[in-house]
Write an enzyme that holds these catalytic residues in place. Sequence first.
Site, mmCIF file in Angstrom:
data_model
loop_
_atom_site.group_PDB
_atom_site.id
_atom_site.type_symbol
_atom_site.label_atom_id
_atom_site.label_comp_id
_atom_site.label_asym_id
_atom_site.label_seq_id
_atom_site.Cartn_x
_atom_site.Cartn_y
_atom_site.Cartn_z
ATOM 1 N N GLU A 135 8.663 -6.991 -0.849
ATOM 2 C CA GLU A 135 8.057 -6.420 -2.049
ATOM 3 C C GLU A 135 7.126 -5.278 -1.645
ATOM 4 O O GLU A 135 5.905 -5.469 -1.523
ATOM 5 C CB GLU A 135 7.291 -7.478 -2.842
ATOM 6 C CG GLU A 135 8.170 -8.556 -3.447
ATOM 7 C CD GLU A 135 7.428 -9.466 -4.406
ATOM 8 O OE1 GLU A 135 6.187 -9.285 -4.575
ATOM 9 O OE2 GLU A 135 8.060 -10.337 -5.008
ATOM 10 N N GLN A 182 2.372 -16.210 -15.988
ATOM 11 C CA GLN A 182 3.230 -16.454 -14.834
ATOM 12 C C GLN A 182 4.313 -17.479 -15.158
ATOM 13 O O GLN A 182 5.466 -17.354 -14.714
ATOM 14 C CB GLN A 182 2.383 -16.945 -13.657
ATOM 15 C CG GLN A 182 3.131 -16.994 -12.330
ATOM 16 C CD GLN A 182 3.478 -15.606 -11.811
ATOM 17 O OE1 GLN A 182 2.823 -14.627 -12.147
ATOM 18 N NE2 GLN A 182 4.503 -15.532 -10.973
ATOM 19 N N HIS A 207 3.846 -4.715 -3.747
ATOM 20 C CA HIS A 207 2.843 -5.767 -3.934
ATOM 21 C C HIS A 207 1.798 -5.718 -2.821
ATOM 22 O O HIS A 207 2.108 -5.957 -1.659
ATOM 23 C CB HIS A 207 3.546 -7.132 -3.934
ATOM 24 C CG HIS A 207 2.617 -8.296 -4.183
ATOM 25 N ND1 HIS A 207 2.572 -8.967 -5.378
ATOM 26 C CD2 HIS A 207 1.706 -8.903 -3.376
ATOM 27 C CE1 HIS A 207 1.684 -9.949 -5.300
ATOM 28 N NE2 HIS A 207 1.143 -9.923 -4.087
#
Length: 211
Positions: free
Chosen positions: A133, A36, A136
Amino acid sequence: LSEEALLNLEKMADAFYKDNKLPLILVSTYRDYNHQDRLFTNRIASNRANYGLNYEDAYKKASEIIAIPGTSEHQSGLAIDFSNSSLIQKGRTLVGDFSNEKEGKWLLNRGKDFGFILRYPKDKTDITEIVFEPWHYRYVGYPHSQIIFKSNWTLEEYLEYLEAESKYLHEDYDLFYVDSQKIFGDEIYYFDGIKIENDNKGGWILTKLKK
């Protein structure tokens, strides 16, 4: 992925295939902190190079699209990014157009049946502070996914409701919220077979199937 999320993902993928004769394509599941951090750092550099932003503005813009390292839901083992072969072949793997694809529409309406929610809706960016998103999805478990979908809530709004009301009246489950100071009190131990989950805000969600 966490064991429970994986089990329900498999059930959801089977149901999607049964309905559409297509596989669900997973782009990203678990990501550790270092992964990340690389994604976030690269996006900051890209924002500075492509938009001429200073570091602070490039950081802010990056945080609207990519979670700050240590805060990503992917690190929890509960989040999944989906796409499909058509978008991937066009080099547009994670895009807003996914909401118009067969997979995006199906997940939006059926994900709740398997414990998954669209985590960052289009009309709730002021609450989530993350851009839309449609790819997601976050595993929250059942019946939480059903409640969030039915109420048109984000996860933030659901947790806020539980914290304020201390309980949610559901036809099949007893749902309670307790703060961390009460979690070890005797009052929670006479619930048989209860599921206790940390909300990562100092509280706990208790879920029990009604007999």
